[in-house]
Design a protein around this motif. Structure first.
Motif, PDB file in Angstrom:
ATOM      1  N   ILE A   1       1.298  10.252  -8.396  1.00  0.00           N
ATOM      2  CA  ILE A   1       1.981   9.172  -7.684  1.00  0.00           C
ATOM      3  C   ILE A   1       2.271   8.014  -8.640  1.00  0.00           C
ATOM      4  N   GLU A   2       1.275   7.644  -9.439  1.00  0.00           N
ATOM      5  CA  GLU A   2       1.455   6.525 -10.367  1.00  0.00           C
ATOM      6  C   GLU A   2       2.569   6.808 -11.362  1.00  0.00           C
TER       7      GLU A   2
ATOM      8  N   GLU B   1      -3.118  11.145  -6.888  1.00  0.00           N
ATOM      9  CA  GLU B   1      -3.039   9.726  -7.256  1.00  0.00           C
ATOM     10  C   GLU B   1      -2.395   9.550  -8.620  1.00  0.00           C
TER      11      GLU B   1
ATOM     12  N   LYS C   1       0.824  -1.209   0.000  1.00  0.00           N
ATOM     13  CA  LYS C   1       0.000   0.000   0.000  1.00  0.00           C
ATOM     14  C   LYS C   1       0.855   1.256   0.000  1.00  0.00           C
TER      15      LYS C   1
ATOM     16  N   LEU D   1      -0.182   9.305  -0.414  1.00  0.00           N
ATOM     17  CA  LEU D   1      -1.329  10.226  -0.351  1.00  0.00           C
ATOM     18  C   LEU D   1      -1.396  10.905   1.020  1.00  0.00           C
TER      19      LEU D   1
ATOM     20  N   GLY E   1      -4.641  -0.330  -7.123  1.00  0.00           N
ATOM     21  CA  GLY E   1      -3.801   0.691  -6.517  1.00  0.00           C
ATOM     22  C   GLY E   1      -2.656   0.152  -5.679  1.00  0.00           C
TER      23      GLY E   1
ATOM     24  N   SER F   1      -6.945  14.933  -4.248  1.00  0.00           N
ATOM     25  CA  SER F   1      -6.688  13.498  -4.155  1.00  0.00           C
ATOM     26  C   SER F   1      -6.534  12.846  -5.528  1.00  0.00           C
ATOM     27  N   ALA F   2      -7.435  13.163  -6.459  1.00  0.00           N
ATOM     28  CA  ALA F   2      -7.392  12.537  -7.784  1.00  0.00           C
ATOM     29  C   ALA F   2      -6.108  12.918  -8.520  1.00  0.00           C
TER      30      ALA F   2
ATOM     31  N   LYS G   1       0.897   3.548  -2.367  1.00  0.00           N
ATOM     32  CA  LYS G   1       0.109   4.686  -2.867  1.00  0.00           C
ATOM     33  C   LYS G   1      -0.633   5.408  -1.741  1.00  0.00           C
ATOM     34  N   PRO G   2      -1.369   4.707  -0.864  1.00  0.00           N
ATOM     35  CA  PRO G   2      -2.017   5.402   0.257  1.00  0.00           C
ATOM     36  C   PRO G   2      -1.024   6.083   1.191  1.00  0.00           C
TER      37      PRO G   2
END
Length: 377
Positions: free
Chosen positions: A90-91, A87, A69, A75, A105, A83-84, A71-72
């Motif tokens: 981040i990717e 994300e 996890k 965040l 994710g 947030s969108a 990615k979280p």
């Protein structure tokens, strides 16, 4: 000169099931032709890692995280950002470093990252927020990665350096898709085995329904749990020069890591079925040996299992057996400058065989001093 710090522990556990196999039974092994209780090396490593935090032995930024996890986690660090959009960035940033995310994710496999590496990724995204392209579908994300400035890609790949996380440096890591950032472990941990023969035992239990009707006289639930009780021999060996290299040649951090490891190894207790058994039994013997030639496990001291006696505990017998075998093995393989430290609550470790201490904190401090001298040599 090579410098290996060995840790030899004798630890008796009351009835428990600290490390289960796929059937729920305590793990075991055949050793010396006899069945022994066993707790896996992976189980001890995790318990040791958790002890670093639980006993405040190392600051959070010098510890690692094993997770899918990522990615979280990033965040959480990008506070105040949409947030969108966060994300998507981040990717792209993770892809630039060679880390892939699945549709849910999560990363494709468990990552073992230092807190410093996670923080550095968040800082990179913040620093280059406007330069990180975002797209909607997979094709556009691939294009977005390809269009990243070479400088950002270089920075992203350079972030995976272990982050000076002590547990990553100790136990190593392997990222299948990124062999360049793999880290060979500085520490090897053996499966703990009982010094004596064991048999599995079974606890048949019932649970009563507190709201049962008058005609419901039976149990609301029945079942059984397997367990055992064992005196274990535990062994770990730490390559001091490798540890210092893994920690980017930070000498002060290396010595702090050695002290923390000495304490954590003794304080670590696996968590399996503890609510049922509460087997919080610390080791009664902790021996530390600095060797220069080659590491020497003393597990074969118990190839012939210790047998119960009325006048002596299994723990006491195990320490005596360990002493005799170490003397025999050292005469053939050790060097004159090998040094022992010991914390012995059994009274069976010979007086004069190295330096003795009376508590764990002092032992860890003396181990640190020993390591410091070895690294200077």
């Amino acid at each position: 000169m090579s410098a290996f710090l060995e840790f030899h522990l004798i630890q008796n556990f009351a009835p428990s099931n600290l490390n289960r196999d796929d059937t729920g039974a305590p793990k075991d092994a055949i050793f010396g032709g006899q069945r022994r209780a066993r707790i896996s090396s992976q189980c001890w490593k995790r318990a040791t890692r958790l002890a670093f935090g639980a006993h405040d032995l190392l600051p959070a930024d010098k510890r690692g995280i094993r997770t899918k996890k990522l990615k979280p986690l990033l965040l959480e660090r990008l506070v105040g950002r949409d947030s969108a959009q966060a994300e998507a960035r981040i990717e792209v940033a993770l892809a630039a470093a060679g880390l892939k995310l699945k549709d849910d994710g999560k990363t494709e496999y468990l990552l073992f990252l230092g807190e410093g590496e996670v923080a550095a990724f968040a800082a990179l995204i913040e620093q280059h927020w406007d330069e990180l392209p975002i797209g909607g579908d997979k094709k556009s994300k691939k294009d977005a990665k390809a269009s990243l400035p070479a400088e950002i890609v270089k920075k992203a790949k350079a972030l995976l350096d272990g982050g000076k996380a002590v547990d990553v440096a100790l136990f190593g890591r392997m990222l299948a898709d990124l062999p360049a950032v793999n880290q060979d472990a500085a520490c090897q941990v053996a499966h703990a085995i009982s010094t004596h023969r064991v048999e599995r035992e079974f606890d048949y239990f019932t649970a009563v329904d507190d709201k049962g009707d008058a005609d419901e006289t039976g149990a609301g639930m029945i079942g059984q749990v397997e367990f055992n009780s064992a005196t274990l021999y535990r062994y770990a060996v730490l390559d001091l020069h490798k540890l210092q290299g893994n920690l980017q040649n930070d000498r002060d951090l290396t010595l702090a890591a050695v002290e923390a490891f000495a304490r954590a190894l003794a304080l670590a207790i696996p968590s399996g079925k503890q609510n049922s058994f509460a087997a919080h039994n610390p080791p009664e013997f902790v021996g530390v040996c600095l060797r220069h030639a080659t590491p020497l496990s003393l597990a074969n001291a118990f190839e012939q299992p210790v047998s119960p006696r009325a006048d002596q505990t299994l723990t006491e017998q195990s320490v005596e057996r360990l002493t005799a075998y170490e003397d025999k093995l050292a005469s053939a393989y050790a060097t004159p400058d090998d040094q022992w430290l010991s914390l012995d609550l059994t009274g069976r470790w010979p007086v004069g065989k190295g330096e003795t201490v009376t508590n764990l904190a002092n032992l860890a401090l003396r181990v640190r001093t020993l390591a410091s001298a070895a690294l200077e040599g």
